[in-house]
Enzyme design. Sequence first.
Site: not given
Ligand SMILES: [Zn+2]
Length: 416
Positions: A248, A291
Amino acid sequence: VSAFWCELAWLGDAEPAAGVVIEAGGERIGSVRVGVAEPPPGAIRLAGLTLPGLANAHSHAFQRTLRGRTQRVLGGSFWTWREQMYELAATAGSDPARLEAVARATFAEMALAGISLVGEFDYLHCSDAIVRAAHDAGIRLTLIDACYLEGGIPAFRDASAEAWALRVLAIELGDRARLGAAIHSVRAVDPAGAAIVSRFARDRQLPLHAHVSEQPAEIEASLRRYGATPANALARLGAVGPDFTAVHATHLTPDERAILAGSFSCLCPTTERDLADGIGEPPGRLALGSDSNALIDLFEEARAVELDRRLGTLVRGTYDAVTLATAATANGYASLGWPEGGRIEPGALCDLVTVGLDGVRLAGTRPTDALDAVIFAGAAADVTHLCVGGRVVVAAGRHADLDVPGELAAAIAALS
Ligand SMILES: [Zn+2]
């Protein structure tokens, strides 16, 4: 020896090469020749644009079950989504057989999307199920076993970082699987535990991943707990280095960007959009992940890095197609501990994905523009072939071994 003839192949430049013959010797590419007008006898013909197989550097396979089920909450956030995810995780984590079925079907969906390598960030600690699932789906795996000590739900938690290490040492991997380590996040691991995981990974030369600064609340928690922002705290404990991947990396301070400049940043833009995380500006080498698997399409993840940036900066063109394709291939392979993959060249792993250019989205593409067209307009549904270590796993858009939609439907119904 098997051979492939590619109508067009991306060999690293902005414009693809035409008439490329790739010969495989076992797992690896033996030779690459360009400008061959016709397929040699016995070669598999790959029409369209062939790229190195795609690397999905960050996945939680079980979350595929939540697709379409989290969108009715108005005024929600990452934290409201997490409540639904925890409920599912408690079920999946307590039943490895049902988890394995969902993971196999999800990894097979990834194969159909051109993904030859997945990094499964596992905090449910069902490594045997995950290893079998990737094997059956025909793709490579880096099992990134996540240390999780505090918060979350009981199924996530290791008794200590030492207990985590003992569990990881006992994991058995097959041929096309490797190990990675993870500090789940600074929310979930205390400083002493984070230092132990970092040393364990470094001593064994394993890739080390962590969720970093996905949400502002994580930064506040890190400041309280560590007296530092997440990347600063992880750097101080020895986590950050060339084998480190910050997943991220959304809300970084300028000094954190400098700290992470020699590492990988794995952006997961469709999840970050879905969870209202924010727009990342990744330092270091860019990799990409699906993800939460709300969508499995690395072409969408790739262009989203650039397109979301355009919305935030009012500038067209921070990341070009070559940079984004490198993120989806060589950088993802390296981030997951397979530096010999993600390129079409002699000696590299013979992992190849072919995108058809004759479907409704890409018909009319000029050969010289094929990489830009695939990155900015292609879709997982345009993938026709996937080859992993010289073996054809997907041909003409169909998985060689599995009925993927059927398996997804059955596995998701069983977990619901
Ligand atoms: Zn994750």
